[in-house]
Design an enzyme around this catalytic site. Structure first.
Site, PDB file in Angstrom:
ATOM      1  N   ASP A 158      -1.114 -11.316  -1.166  1.00  0.00           N
ATOM      2  CA  ASP A 158      -1.264 -11.380   0.293  1.00  0.00           C
ATOM      3  C   ASP A 158      -2.710 -11.360   0.788  1.00  0.00           C
ATOM      4  OD1 ASP A 158       0.454  -8.147   0.330  1.00  0.00           O
ATOM      5  OD2 ASP A 158      -1.456  -8.727  -0.569  1.00  0.00           O
ATOM      6  N   TYR A 196      -5.649   3.380  -8.439  1.00  0.00           N
ATOM      7  CA  TYR A 196      -4.191   3.477  -8.318  1.00  0.00           C
ATOM      8  C   TYR A 196      -3.467   2.351  -9.048  1.00  0.00           C
ATOM      9  CZ  TYR A 196      -4.221   0.183  -4.251  1.00  0.00           C
ATOM     10  OH  TYR A 196      -4.372  -0.891  -3.399  1.00  0.00           O
ATOM     11  N   HIS A 218       0.850  -1.188   0.000  1.00  0.00           N
ATOM     12  CA  HIS A 218       0.000   0.000   0.000  1.00  0.00           C
ATOM     13  C   HIS A 218       0.877   1.226   0.000  1.00  0.00           C
ATOM     14  CE1 HIS A 218      -3.587  -2.411   1.011  1.00  0.00           C
ATOM     15  NE2 HIS A 218      -2.744  -3.123   1.707  1.00  0.00           N
TER      16      HIS A 218
END
Lengths: 279, 1004
Positions: free
Chosen positions: B304, B535, B274
């Site tokens: 993950d 993003y 992140h």
């Protein structure tokens, strides 16, 4: 006269602490002359959240109780203050003057709710100011109400007579009415924190397997009188709530169709999960 | 006469250049910011045609600009256009970005000069366009209100005299777009007209002003790039302040040295999962372009958050472009209107908020009670969602959920409580799995009575749940998102669990009204057709391979493509092994097809150098990756000649670097983004929200100390490599932000000048009749796919496009044909899902005898991974997060009263949580939320505080991930298995040293 009231719904508080963090955000490193001096970064809990676990696995619940300055109409802190250090505004909000209150540690002890905190560095008592400085600047509600995602905190501005109707309609209570301070913070579903439950699960053996008994009639009696009744759900579970802690012996009478009746005795200290009841 | 007759293009170009001269003069006159800019450098810049017939020079000296037509004798910067015609076309407003890029690629346009000067000059020219823009809303008394985006929701920031006064969520005004309403069972539900905010979002003021901020570049005192490097002292030595020049010189020299001495591949960049928010500054944008500009070994992430879904569920139903989790359109409305029950299985959205969803879902989940929809919570821990919503709590032992699920399937089969028609017509291989469930394969029928021994859940409860579920329209909310994510999918049997979730919902007929995946976290009726890039679409990275840019953003926001010529990758879970022992293996995380995950990744890749330089970017992995003491050994390995760390706070892995570059927070730089807009593998994450909100992320205050934005740090480094023009395309962050605005659908509904002033834009929802169709309904009814997701890829359809799923049969497969093709005899991942115990649990009696407690380590409630924890921020005062004992705030470990009493542990005692991997000092909390034998502590601690030798002593900081297993869930995968670990908890005995197996392999 339109006044401020706060409604805290204990059933909706999840301990997310965003109201606590918003209070820190507003007051740490910010002075609001006449309203409040800066809050210390750590150690103060102007909004404090108290947890209460009831019962045990597999039947439990947890309540969180937000406590802050109750902006009492009969504030003991005002009685304890000297030199008019604490005043009550026409809109009901109580303000500790950050200048006049210097050195007055007795104000901290005067609050039965533990909502006043001593600022060591500035030597003043401090508490949650209902964001009076923002309200006076045109904000619609205190920040704690805005950030609460579940509606556990709501602020209402109206006259006391109107609010009396709200108290009745929503079943609101004072926290610690025995203090007699006439708080302006009212609590909904307070039983989640102050009362206890008796729960259990009814099961029966059928064809070699043990199964939950659904739809069994369960009655709760005390001193020979039936005070509540319910039916078990699909898991055989039942729960009687809003009982007083430490209230002695109760009897649970279970009548499941096709099974002999069964009774169980329970003594209440804290909440009790009576476990599996085989009929 | 000929020489005085100017062609039309020649005149145009000359006039444009003269206009530029006037522009410089006029902008300097009006804007003090521009005047200050001009004082920064002295240089002469030359615009010219290749043949020199048209030209103008600009001399900037001591803040003034002089200019003349013609050619200067010795310009510092030269911008050459092949012809006047080309120059006029390119420079005439409105500037067409695609034309500029094409001109650069075709060498119609070139720029010469030192990077430091060319970069400064081009950004100064662009600054003339932007310097006059107005930002923020005046609040009176010197206060301005700006906007920003956190990982926990969009915010207003009230600023005065360069200081942040307060940060609040956003309450909409009368001019903002209307909210959607859902009508269900005679009532109308409308969300509140404001944004919510997560605890870590509200925490930000204390993070910006944290005393742990990195304010200037630093160098480890015993690291000398020209002498002794002392790698063995990393994590132990102190730091000294150095200048940016010295820091950047060391970093860029090392980059060059690694490449010339060792060859391609010698440098690796390791980033987190992140980032602080903003599309241009995101790691997939600025850092990816940087990786590609320099050429680096990638640290390949494992999926993950998805693990069991990617390696397992995908084989049953495809959805590879969602990493094995399924579509969720229209789920909120369908559930509210049709469902009778929601089963939350390893799902705690009240604590984890989906991803970036602030607390949006809470009010929707409160509607469940009003609608009379039953709720069940399956979790060993009485979690935050169970606490708020009530309902039935069922607590199977960690890692055993699959056994319980098998028993539910058994009841459905024996009592006929499943959608037989759906299973018959829309699925494949049910009979094979059915035989296993019924015990025909291994002699063990998977009855509710059988699973008691595995899960500890009474048979009667499982049977009651199965019967209730089998007779009611039920949404299965598996994982935090409801269609997967987190929780049980990340423990050693995550693979099994995710697979069987698919099997269960398939048995009930997914897509039928009221029957689907979800827990009201995803699937709101926002307008999913309005385009704003997420993003994952890569921002300004130019990276068509490792971002989702090629799908749409590349066409809308043309940019120079960037390509990493280093094709080597290290699987992230084994980064320490790769560095220390020189080799590691894993498998690809690639969503383009089901089969893409079968590709093996080996390090080193033949022909490439091993890694000797680590560029550690962003938050610490030591708090978030398993068995993390390994990272200490990695840092101290002589194989790592140089370590540079670029991050915001001095914590975690920053304390293991040779050079530290201080980055600033998003509040100190400009960016643009949309709330919860991930894009890529999490297409339409905005359906977690009650409103879509796009934010202009104002630079509220100047970067603290000498910190810089990541983009600017990378620019500085690339200048020293002669690559800053390639990296920046001559633009500042603000210029890129404007480009992304223009590339989105925003200009259709808002003017730029209004957008940057107010700072936020609420995207209107669809009118009711235009809402998205409900996911899976098309499949259930045998029609073509009719939801707005551009997946699967066309070639992945076996028969007709848009009909059926991505699987070989086009159906949900109980017996997975992809696994039959790949590895039919793999006991870790057989073609049908089976229950198998594991080494980090009942399957390893020797280990569990020594470490009998199962430790759950879910995502933290109050911080966002490491963001927010430590750094003396406000939330460290929250007792549920850290407890203060004798002046230190310890991480919380929760245990059952009986387990605690047995060990002599009381509330708020200091305890050591330990196994053979490490030991962590925590504050104990006694709670009824856990059954015996199970303990709970959040992971993602930000602080590593070894009490003795790093890597060989008890950690006081709270990093529970030092205790979790590093093993992949399956050998044929690269998967975390860390969310459950076997440990013991003991009262603190003051013994600081620990012993553990080194990663360094014995010499052969």
């Amino acid at each position: 006269m339109s006044k401020w009231h706060l409604i805290v719904d204990v059933a909706n508080c999840t301990n997310c602490n965003v109201c606590v963090l918003a209070c820190h955000d507003e007051h740490v490193d910010n002075d609001f002359p006449g309203y409040a001096s800066a809050m210390p970064k750590h150690g103060h809990k102007w909004i404090n959240i108290l947890p209460k676990e009831r019962g045990a696995s597999p039947m439990m619940d947890i309540a969180f109780l937000p406590v802050m300055c109750q902006h009492c109409d009969n504030a003991p802190c005002m009685d304890a203050a000297r030199d008019g250090a604490i005043s009550k505004r026409a809109d009901g909000i109580v303000i500790i003057d950050p200048v006049k209150a210097k050195g007055q540690k007795q104000i901290v002890d005067a609050c039965p709710y533990g909502a006043v905190w001593w600022n060591e560095e500035l030597e003043i008592p401090q508490a949650w100011i209902f964001d009076a400085h923002l309200l006076d600047d045109g904000w619609k509600e205190p920040r704690a109400a805005t950030v609460c995602a579940t509606g556990a905190i709501r602020a209402v501005k109206c006259d006391d007579a109107t609010f009396a109707k709200t108290i009745e309609a929503e079943g609101l209570e004072e926290l610690h009415p025995e203090y007699g301070t006439k708080p302006r913070v009212w609590y909904k579903n307070l039983y989640r924190y102050t009362k206890v439950f008796i729960g259990g699960s009814v099961e029966a053996e059928e064809g070699g397997n043990v199964d939950c008994v659904r739809g069994a009639h369960v009655a709760l009696t005390k001193d020979g009188a039936k005070i509540a009744e319910t039916f078990t759900d699909v898991y055989g579970d039942f729960k009687f709530d809003q009982l007083d802690p430490d209230s002695g012996e109760y009897t649970i009478d279970i009548a499941a169709e096709g099974h002999p009746a069964k009774s169980v005795s329970v003594t209440l200290g804290e909440s009790v999960y009576a476990g599996e009841v085989r009929v | 006469m000929g020489k005085y007759i100017r062609g039309d293009a020649t005149m145009k170009f000359a006039l444009i250049l003269f206009g530029m001269r006037l522009l410089f003069w006029w902008t300097a006159l009006r804007h003090p910011v521009f005047r200050a800019r001009l004082k920064e450098k002295n240089l002469t810049a030359q615009f010219r045609t290749k043949d020199g017939k048209v030209g103008r020079w600009f001399k900037i000296k001591d803040g003034t600009v002089s200019s003349g037509a013609g050619l200067a004798a010795t310009p510092d910067v030269t911008i050459t256009f092949k012809t006047a015609e080309i120059a006029a076309r390119l420079l005439m407003p409105p500037i067409n970005q695609l034309e500029q890029i094409n001109a650069l690629k075709d060498f119609h346009l070139s720029m010469d000069g030192e990077d430091e000067l060319t970069s400064w000059f081009t950004q100064t020219v662009l600054l003339t366009q932007t310097v006059g823009w107005q930002y923020g809303v005046d609040q009176g008394k010197g206060v301005t209100r700006y906007t920003q985006m956190t990982n926990g929701g969009p915010v207003f920031i009230y600023e005065k005299d360069g200081k942040i006064i307060r940060i609040t969520p956003i309450t909409f005004d009368a001019t903002d777009a209307p909210s959607w309403s859902i009508k269900a069972r005679g009532k109308t539900f409308t969300p509140p007209r404001k944004t919510s905010i997560a605890p870590h979002g509200q925490n930000w003021k204390s993070m910006v002003y944290s005393p742990d901020r990195l304010l200037y570049p630093m160098k480890r005192v015993d690291f000398d790039p020209n002498g002794e490097r002392n790698p063995q002292n990393r994590g132990k030595s102190g730091y000294e302040r150095i200048s940016w020049d010295e820091a950047l010189d060391i970093v860029s020299s090392e980059i060059k040295r690694q490449k010339t001495v060792h060859g391609p591949g010698a440098i690796a960049l390791s980033h987190g999962s992140h980032h602080t928010w903003g599309n241009i500054g995101y790691y997939l944008s600025a850092a990816f372009r940087f990786i590609n500009t320099v050429g680096m070994t990638r640290v390949l992430h494992n999926p993950d958050s998805w693990e069991g879904w990617y390696w397992g569920a995908v084989h049953h139903w495809g959805q590879s472009l969602r990493v094995g989790q399924c579509e969720t359109y229209g789920g909120v409305e369908d559930c509210m209107q049709e469902s009778e029950m929601v089963v939350f299985w390893s799902a705690n959205p009240e604590a984890t908020s989906g991803s970036y969803g602030a607390l949006e879902g809470s009010v929707r989940r409160q509607w469940l009670d009003e609608l009379g929809i039953e709720v069940v919570h399956i979790d060993p821990y009485f979690n935050e969602s169970a606490q708020l919503l009530g309902g039935k709590w069922i607590a199977p032992k960690p890692t055993t959920d699959t056994a319980m699920a098998l028993a539910i399937a058994y009841v459905w089969i024996t009592e006929g409580l499943y959608d037989k028609d759906f299973v018959e017509t829309k699925t494949l291989g049910f009979d094979v799995w059915r035989a296993y469930v019924m015990g025909e394969e291994d002699g063990q029928p998977k009855t509710p009575e059988w699973q008691v021994g595995e899960t500890g859940v009474p048979a009667k409860t499982v049977r009651a749940l199965a019967r209730n579920w089998g007779t009611k329209k039920t949404y299965l909310g598996a994982g935090g998102w409801g269609n997967g994510h987190g929780g049980a999918c990340r423990n050693q049997s995550g693979l099994q669990w995710a697979r069987i979730m698919v099997c269960l919902i398939a048995m009930q007929g997914i897509g039928r009204p009221g029957v689907n995946m979800g827990n009201l976290q995803w699937g709101t009726p926002v307008d999913a057709n309005f385009y704003f890039p997420g993003y994952a679409e890569g921002g300004m990275s130019g990276d068509l391979h490792h971002t989702a840019m090629s799908v749409e953003l590349f066409q809308r926001m043309p940019q120079l493509p960037s390509l990493n010529t280093v094709d080597q990758a290290i699987p992230r879970l084994f980064l320490p092994e790769a560095i220390i022992n020189g080799k590691a293996e894993g498998f690809a995380w690639d969503g383009k097809s089901i089969e893409a995950q079968f590709t093996k990744i080996s390090y080193p890749k033949p022909g490439y150098s091993r890694v000797h330089m680590l560029y550690k970017y962003g938050g610490s992995m030591m708090g978030t990756m398993p068995d993390s003491n390994r990272h200490v050994e990695m840092y101290q390995s002589p194989e790592l000649e140089f370590v540079v760390n670029q991050s915001i706070w001095h914590e975690g892995e920053a304390k293991f670097a040779d050079v530290i570059l201080p980055a600033c927070t998003n509040f100190e730089r400009t960016d643009i983004s949309e709330w919860a807009a991930l894009g890529g593998y999490a297409h339409h994450g905005q359906t977690q929200l009650n409103h879509r909100v796009v934010i202009f992320q104002h630079k509220v205050i100047e970067p603290m100390g000498e910190s810089k934005s990541d983009y600017n740090i990378f620019t500085e480094i690339t200048k020293r490599l002669g690559l800053s023009a390639y990296y920046t395309e001559g633009m500042s962050e603000l210029d890129w932000v404007k480009r992304e605005f223009d590339a989105s659908d925003l200009p259709k509904i808002v003017k730029w000048k209004d957008f940057i002033r107010k700072g936020y834009l609420v995207v209107p929802p669809n009118p009711e009749e235009l809402r998205d169709n409900v996911s899976w309904r098309w499949f259930y009814e045998g029609r073509k796919k009719d939801v707005p997701e551009p997946m699967p890829l066309p070639s992945d359809y076996s028969e007709e496009y848009l009909k059926g799923l991505q699987t070989q049969s086009g159906k949900i497969e109980f017996e997975c044909q992809s696994l039959i093709r790949y590895a039919p005899d793999d006991p870790e991942r057989p073609p049908i899902v089976k229950y198998k115990t594991h080494e980090e649990g009942p399957g390893n009696p020797e280990w569990t005898a020594r470490f009998p407690l199962q430790m759950l380590t879910p995502h933290p409630r109050f911080s966002f991974h490491t963001q927010g924890d430590g750094k003396d921020s406000f939330l460290n005062s929250i007792e549920e997060h850290r407890v203060e004992i004798d002046g230190y705030r310890y991480w919380v470990i929760r245990l059952n009263a009986e387990d605690a009493a047995e060990r002599g542990i009381k509330q708020h005692d200091l305890v050591k949580v330990h196994n053979d991997r490490g030991a962590v000092l925590c504050a104990a909390k006694i709670t009824g939320r856990l059954p015996r034998g199970v303990i709970h502590g959040f992971e993602s601690c930000a602080t590593y505080v070894p009490m003795g030798e790093p890597g060989k002593s008890v950690d006081k900081g709270g990093m529970l991930n030092q205790l979790t297993p590093r093993k992949s869930q399956l050998k044929q995968g690269h998967s975390m298995s860390a969310s459950c670990a076997q440990v013991e908890v003991s009262p603190w005995d003051g013994v600081v040293e620990i012993e553990r197996e080194p990663v360094l392999a014995a010499a052969e």
